[in-house]
Design a protein around this motif. Sequence first.
Motif, PDB file in Angstrom:
ATOM      1  N   UNK A  42     -12.858  29.071 -12.873  1.00  0.00           N
ATOM      2  CA  UNK A  42     -12.680  29.610 -14.361  1.00  0.00           C
ATOM      3  C   UNK A  42     -11.556  30.593 -14.301  1.00  0.00           C
ATOM      4  N   UNK A  43     -11.290  31.608 -13.398  1.00  0.00           N
ATOM      5  CA  UNK A  43     -10.281  32.525 -13.339  1.00  0.00           C
ATOM      6  C   UNK A  43      -8.981  31.929 -13.255  1.00  0.00           C
ATOM      7  N   UNK A  44      -8.737  30.788 -12.617  1.00  0.00           N
ATOM      8  CA  UNK A  44      -7.665  30.139 -12.477  1.00  0.00           C
ATOM      9  C   UNK A  44      -7.209  29.366 -14.030  1.00  0.00           C
ATOM     10  N   UNK A  45      -8.368  28.800 -14.524  1.00  0.00           N
ATOM     11  CA  UNK A  45      -8.006  28.303 -15.661  1.00  0.00           C
ATOM     12  C   UNK A  45      -7.613  29.313 -16.736  1.00  0.00           C
ATOM     13  N   UNK A  46      -8.489  30.394 -16.600  1.00  0.00           N
ATOM     14  CA  UNK A  46      -8.104  31.461 -17.732  1.00  0.00           C
ATOM     15  C   UNK A  46      -6.747  31.882 -17.497  1.00  0.00           C
ATOM     16  N   UNK A  47      -6.045  32.169 -16.221  1.00  0.00           N
ATOM     17  CA  UNK A  47      -4.786  32.456 -15.951  1.00  0.00           C
ATOM     18  C   UNK A  47      -3.735  31.447 -16.409  1.00  0.00           C
ATOM     19  N   UNK A  48      -3.937  30.263 -16.189  1.00  0.00           N
ATOM     20  CA  UNK A  48      -3.252  29.458 -16.824  1.00  0.00           C
ATOM     21  C   UNK A  48      -3.140  29.246 -18.089  1.00  0.00           C
ATOM     22  N   UNK A  49      -4.322  29.303 -18.822  1.00  0.00           N
ATOM     23  CA  UNK A  49      -4.399  29.072 -20.416  1.00  0.00           C
ATOM     24  C   UNK A  49      -3.528  30.317 -20.743  1.00  0.00           C
ATOM     25  N   UNK A  50      -3.719  31.457 -20.464  1.00  0.00           N
ATOM     26  CA  UNK A  50      -2.979  32.767 -21.041  1.00  0.00           C
ATOM     27  C   UNK A  50      -1.583  32.622 -20.596  1.00  0.00           C
ATOM     28  N   UNK A  51      -1.041  32.200 -19.518  1.00  0.00           N
ATOM     29  CA  UNK A  51       0.213  32.087 -19.137  1.00  0.00           C
ATOM     30  C   UNK A  51       0.981  30.780 -19.961  1.00  0.00           C
ATOM     31  N   UNK A  52       0.452  30.078 -20.215  1.00  0.00           N
ATOM     32  CA  UNK A  52       0.801  28.810 -20.862  1.00  0.00           C
ATOM     33  C   UNK A  52       1.115  29.332 -22.456  1.00  0.00           C
ATOM     34  N   UNK A  53       0.171  29.950 -22.794  1.00  0.00           N
ATOM     35  CA  UNK A  53       0.465  30.430 -24.327  1.00  0.00           C
ATOM     36  C   UNK A  53       1.426  31.502 -24.253  1.00  0.00           C
ATOM     37  N   UNK A  54       1.735  32.408 -23.273  1.00  0.00           N
ATOM     38  CA  UNK A  54       2.887  33.162 -23.180  1.00  0.00           C
ATOM     39  C   UNK A  54       4.196  32.494 -23.318  1.00  0.00           C
ATOM     40  N   UNK A  55       4.279  31.497 -22.226  1.00  0.00           N
ATOM     41  CA  UNK A  55       5.264  30.587 -22.061  1.00  0.00           C
ATOM     42  C   UNK A  55       5.646  29.859 -23.167  1.00  0.00           C
ATOM     43  N   UNK A  56       4.490  29.267 -24.118  1.00  0.00           N
ATOM     44  CA  UNK A  56       4.927  28.653 -25.327  1.00  0.00           C
ATOM     45  C   UNK A  56       5.593  29.416 -26.285  1.00  0.00           C
ATOM     46  N   UNK A  57       4.996  30.630 -26.518  1.00  0.00           N
ATOM     47  CA  UNK A  57       5.307  31.665 -27.307  1.00  0.00           C
ATOM     48  C   UNK A  57       6.806  32.142 -27.216  1.00  0.00           C
ATOM     49  N   UNK A  58       7.038  32.335 -25.861  1.00  0.00           N
ATOM     50  CA  UNK A  58       8.450  32.640 -25.705  1.00  0.00           C
ATOM     51  C   UNK A  58       9.363  31.572 -25.795  1.00  0.00           C
ATOM     52  N   UNK A  59       8.978  30.304 -25.366  1.00  0.00           N
ATOM     53  CA  UNK A  59       9.910  29.143 -25.788  1.00  0.00           C
ATOM     54  C   UNK A  59      10.200  28.989 -27.506  1.00  0.00           C
ATOM     55  N   UNK A  60       9.292  29.243 -27.934  1.00  0.00           N
ATOM     56  CA  UNK A  60       9.395  28.995 -29.425  1.00  0.00           C
ATOM     57  C   UNK A  60      10.333  30.006 -30.136  1.00  0.00           C
ATOM     58  N   UNK A  61      10.132  31.386 -29.521  1.00  0.00           N
ATOM     59  CA  UNK A  61      10.987  32.386 -30.076  1.00  0.00           C
ATOM     60  C   UNK A  61      12.727  32.072 -29.750  1.00  0.00           C
ATOM     61  N   UNK A  62      12.516  31.719 -28.348  1.00  0.00           N
ATOM     62  CA  UNK A  62      14.042  31.414 -28.001  1.00  0.00           C
ATOM     63  C   UNK A  62      14.567  29.992 -28.794  1.00  0.00           C
ATOM     64  N   UNK A  63      13.768  29.180 -28.944  1.00  0.00           N
ATOM     65  CA  UNK A  63      14.211  27.769 -29.586  1.00  0.00           C
ATOM     66  C   UNK A  63      14.553  28.106 -31.080  1.00  0.00           C
ATOM     67  N   UNK A  64      13.895  28.943 -31.701  1.00  0.00           N
ATOM     68  CA  UNK A  64      13.993  29.091 -33.159  1.00  0.00           C
ATOM     69  C   UNK A  64      15.385  30.050 -33.199  1.00  0.00           C
ATOM     70  N   UNK A  65      15.524  31.113 -32.351  1.00  0.00           N
ATOM     71  CA  UNK A  65      16.523  32.079 -32.077  1.00  0.00           C
ATOM     72  C   UNK A  65      18.046  30.944 -31.480  1.00  0.00           C
TER      73      UNK A  65
END
Length: 96
Positions: A42-65
């Motif tokens: 459960x902890x590892x899933x939550x970590x991966x889910x949170x990190x994936x969300x952060x990475x997607x957010x970062x990639x989207x910002x970078x891509x748009x820029x």
Amino acid sequence: MKKNYYQNRLERFKNIAKRLVDKHSAELYQVYSYNVESKVVDDMYQDHFANLGKELDSEAHDFIKVYNVQQESLASEIWNTCSRYLQQFAQRNQPA
């Protein structure tokens, strides 16, 4: 011409998002295959889910820029893509 440009940009971002989801899914699959205790899973899933969300957010910002996305519809579709891929990750990988 403009439609092809829009679709090409969107497909390029979808490939980035898919690569991130695949990476996190593969890492979680390895953890799940070791039959570790459910709290750890459960902890590892939550970590991966949170990190994936952060990475997607970062990639989207970078891509748009980087691609100077000024069309609101394309930017919106990029954010929707992030949400869909995060939801897919949750559906496929959430511990039982």
